[in-house]
Enzyme design. Structure first.
Site, mmCIF file in Angstrom:
data_model
loop_
_atom_site.group_PDB
_atom_site.id
_atom_site.type_symbol
_atom_site.label_atom_id
_atom_site.label_comp_id
_atom_site.label_asym_id
_atom_site.label_seq_id
_atom_site.Cartn_x
_atom_site.Cartn_y
_atom_site.Cartn_z
ATOM 1 C CG ASP A 86 -2.142 0.796 1.085
ATOM 2 O OD1 ASP A 86 -2.128 1.748 0.284
ATOM 3 O OD2 ASP A 86 -3.135 0.495 1.756
ATOM 4 C CG ASP A 87 -0.305 4.665 0.545
ATOM 5 O OD1 ASP A 87 -1.195 4.283 -0.243
ATOM 6 O OD2 ASP A 87 -0.541 5.389 1.531
ATOM 7 C CB CYS B 190 -6.614 3.480 -1.359
ATOM 8 S SG CYS B 190 -5.164 3.920 -0.437
ATOM 9 C CG HIS C 129 -10.513 2.525 0.264
ATOM 10 N ND1 HIS C 129 -9.205 2.843 0.552
ATOM 11 C CD2 HIS C 129 -11.258 3.587 0.659
ATOM 12 C CE1 HIS C 129 -9.158 4.048 1.082
ATOM 13 N NE2 HIS C 129 -10.382 4.521 1.161
ATOM 14 C CG ASP D 131 -2.756 1.426 -3.203
ATOM 15 O OD1 ASP D 131 -1.591 1.812 -2.994
ATOM 16 O OD2 ASP D 131 -3.682 1.588 -2.384
ATOM 17 C CG HIS D 132 -1.660 5.233 -4.698
ATOM 18 N ND1 HIS D 132 -0.874 5.831 -3.749
ATOM 19 C CD2 HIS D 132 -2.736 4.730 -4.040
ATOM 20 C CE1 HIS D 132 -1.467 5.712 -2.573
ATOM 21 N NE2 HIS D 132 -2.584 5.025 -2.712
HETATM 22 CA CA CA Z 1 -2.931 3.274 -1.073
#
Ligand code: CA
Ligand code: CA
Length: 488
Positions: A32-33, A72, A126, A326-327
Site C-alpha cells: 500500500d502506497d 487507494c 479500500h 496501488d499508487h
Molecule cells: Ca494506497
C-alpha cells in the site's frame, strides 16, 4: 429423470474440478502506497528491499507500470473489477464501491466460480473485505474489517504535531520498541498467508461443503495478501529504522526547489499541499523520509516471509506470483506530500509477475531476470490472470492481458496507460517515453522521460513539442463517466 439430472450435475462438477486442478495457483500480493523506492526500480539510493528485488529477479519486472487511479479506493476497485474510473464512475476514496457497482463480480469471486478457492488477508479493497467476494478471509470476513490487531503507541501524535482538521490523523512516524510479533498487523497477515500455502486443502475441501458448490478435490488457490505498510502511520518495529540513521538520510532524488514554477495553475494548486509546508516547519522532512524507508524495509521483510513460505511449500512450482502497489507517493517532490496527483512519482507503481512453466496461458513461463519497459496499467491484471490461468475472459471489462509481454517483454504493445485523478477529466497518460497530464480546466503538462525522468521541465507550452502534444491528446479517454452519485 431426477437421477439423470443429478448424475449430469455431479459429472459437470467433477469435470470442472478436474480442469481446475491442472490450473496454477495465484498469489496476489499488494503493498500500500509504495512508490518506486525499491532497489530494482532505483527510486531512492538508500532503500533496502532484498525480497522485492529477489521476486523481481525471478520473473518480469515492469518498469513503466501505472495505476488506473492515484488513490487507494479507485485504484483497487479498478484492479478488482477490471473497470477503470471513467467506466465505473468510481473516482475517489469517499465513494462506496458497492453503491457504485452493487452487482459487480470481483476478481476473487470470478476465480471462485471457475473452481478456485479464493482467500485473502489484509487490505485488498479500500478498508473493507467485501465478504461475498471471498471463500475465506483473515481476519474473519463476517466483520468486514481486513486488519488484524496492530500495535499503536498510546500517545499520538508521536512525531508530527497536528495542524488542523485537514491533516490525516495517521500522518505520523516513530520507531516502536516491539518485536514483529508484538507489532502484529502485516506480521499476522503474512503468517496466515504462509499457512494457507502449506495447508492440505483436500480435507477442508471435503469438510466445508456449504451447499453452493461441491469441493471434491484440492482446488487451485487464488490467495491475496494485502501488506498495509508502507501506508501511514509510519510506525514499525525499531529494527527496521536501524539501517537508516537520520544523519545519513538523503532527500528524494526527484526533488527540485523551483520545480512547480513551470506548472499551469491547476498543477500548482495540486502540487503545493499543506502537508509539505507543515512537515518543513516542524523539521520533520528527513525524519519522514527515514520512516518511509523503514516502513518499506519492514513491508519487504513481511513479503520475504510469504516468499519463503511459498518456496518451502509444495505449491512453489505451480503458483503465479503477482505483486503490485496501488499508487506511488510524494515525499516533497513538487512540494507535495501524499498522493492524488498525476506525476510519475505518484502514478507509477512497482509491478512484478512470475509465471511458472505449464500455466495454460503461458506454457513456457516467464524468464527470470526479465525487464519490461512497455507502459502497462494495473487495470490489466484481471484480464492477465484469467488468460494465464486458462479461464474464460470476463465480459464487459477493460482489461488487456499482459501475457504477450510476459512471454516477450520487448513485444509490440499498442496501449498507453491511463491514470485518473479524483474527478473526471483530470488524468495522466503514459507512453514509454512521454507523459501527458490533463486537468478538467483544459490546462496541460507534457514531459519527456528520456531526457527528464523526474518531470522537471513542462514542455506543454513549448512550440517545438506541439506535434507531440497533439499526439498525446488523441490518446485521451472517450465517453468519460461522471462521478457516480449514491442514492440519498
Ligand atoms: Ca494506497
Ligand atoms: Ca518544473
Amino acid at each position: 429423470m431426477k437421477s439423470i439430472v443429478t448424475l449430469f450435475c455431479a459429472l459437470s462438477i467433477l469435470g470442472s474440478t478436474e480442469a481446475a486442478e491442472s490450473r496454477p495457483n495465484v498469489l496476489f500480493i499488494a503493498l500500500d502506497d509504495l512508490n518506486d523506492w525499491i532497489g530494482c526500480l532505483g527510486g531512492h539510493p538508500q532503500t533496502k528491499t532484498p525480497n522485492l528485488d529477489r521476486l523481481a529477479a525471478s520473473g518480469v519486472l515492469f518498469r513503466n507500470a501505472y495505476t488506473a487511479a492515484a488513490s487507494c479506493n479507485p485504484s483497487r476497485t479498478a484492479i478488482f473489477s477490471g473497470l477503470p474510473p471513467h467506466r465505473s464512475g468510481l473516482y475517489n476514496n469517499l465513494q462506496k464501491m458497492r453503491e457504485v457497482m452493487p452487482e459487480g463480480e470481483l476478481l476473487p469471486r470470478y476465480f471462485s466460480k471457475q473452481g478456485y478457492w479464493s482467500a485473502g488477508s489484509g487490505k485488498m479493497l479500500h478498508y473493507i473485505i467485501d465478504p461475498p467476494s471471498w471463500d475465506d478471509y483473515f481476519p474473519a470476513k463476517a466483520k468486514d474489517n481486513p486488519f488484524p490487531h496492530t500495535f499503536y503507541p498510546e500517545k499520538r501524535p508521536v512525531s508530527l504535531p497536528r495542524a488542523g482538521d485537514w491533516q490525516y490523523v495517521e500522518t505520523d512516524w516513530a520507531a516502536l520498541d516491539v518485536t514483529d510479533e508484538q507489532f502484529g498487523g502485516d506480521w499476522a497477515v503474512t503468517k496466515w498467508i504462509g499457512e494457507q500455502l502449506n495447508a492440505q486443502k483436500v480435507a477442508s475441501a471435503l469438510a466445508e461443503d456449504d451447499g453452493s458448490k461441491v469441493r471434491l478435490k484440492p482446488q487451485p488457490l487464488f490467495l491475496a495478501c494485502g501488506i498495509y505498510r508502507p501506508h501511514e502511520p509510519w510506525f514499525v518495529p525499531k529494527q527496521y529504522f536501524e539501517p537508516f540513521p537520520l544523519e545519513s538520510i538523503q532527500l528524494p532524488p526527484g526533488y527540485k526547489a523551483d520545480d512547480v514554477d513551470d506548472l499551469p495553475p491547476a498543477g500548482q494548486r495540486l502540487a503545493r499541499n499543506r502537508y509539505f509546508a507543515h512537515i518543513h516547519k516542524h523539521e520533520q522532512w528527513k525524519k519522514g523520509i527515514q520512516a518511509y524507508l523503514a516502513s518499506i524495509h519492514y513491508a519487504d521483510a513481511m513479503l520475504g516471509r510469504v516468499l519463503d513460505a511459498l518456496e518451502m511449500s509444495s505449491q512453489r512450482d505451480n503458483t503465479i506470483v503477482v505483486l503490485w502497489s496501488d499508487h506511488g507517493w510524494h515525499l516533497g517532490e513538487k512540494e507535495h506530500w501524499q498522493k492524488f496527483t498525476g506525476w510519475r512519482v505518484c502514478a507509477r507503481v512497482p509491478l512484478m509477475i512470475r509465471v511458472p512453466k505449464g500455466a495454460p496461458g503461458l506454457p513456457e513461463g516467464t524468464t527470470p531476470g526479465s525487464v519490461c519497459d512497455r507502459p502497462v496499467s494495473l487495470v490489466d491484471l484481471f484480464g492477465t490472470l484469467t488468460d494465464l490461468c486458462g479461464l474464460p475472459p470476463k465480459a464487459d471489462i477493460n482489461s488487456s492481458s499482459l501475457a504477450p509481454l510476459l512471454s516477450n517483454p520487448q513485444a509490440e504493445w499498442p496501449h498507453a496507460a491511463l491514470t485518473h485523478l479524483d474527478k473526471p477529466e483530470n488524468y495522466a497518460i503514459s507512453t514509454e517515453r512521454w507523459r501527458y497530464i490533463h486537468y478538467a480546466s483544459n490546462e496541460e503538462e507534457l514531459y519527456d522521460l528520456k531526457t527528464d525522468p523526474y518531470e522537471w521541465t513542462n514542455l506543454a507550452t513549448n512550440p517545438e513539442h506541439a506535434n507531440k502534444l497533439a499526439e498525446m491528446r488523441l490518446l485521451a479517454p472517450k465517453n468519460i463517466a461522471p462521478v457516480h452519485k449514491s442514492k440519498p
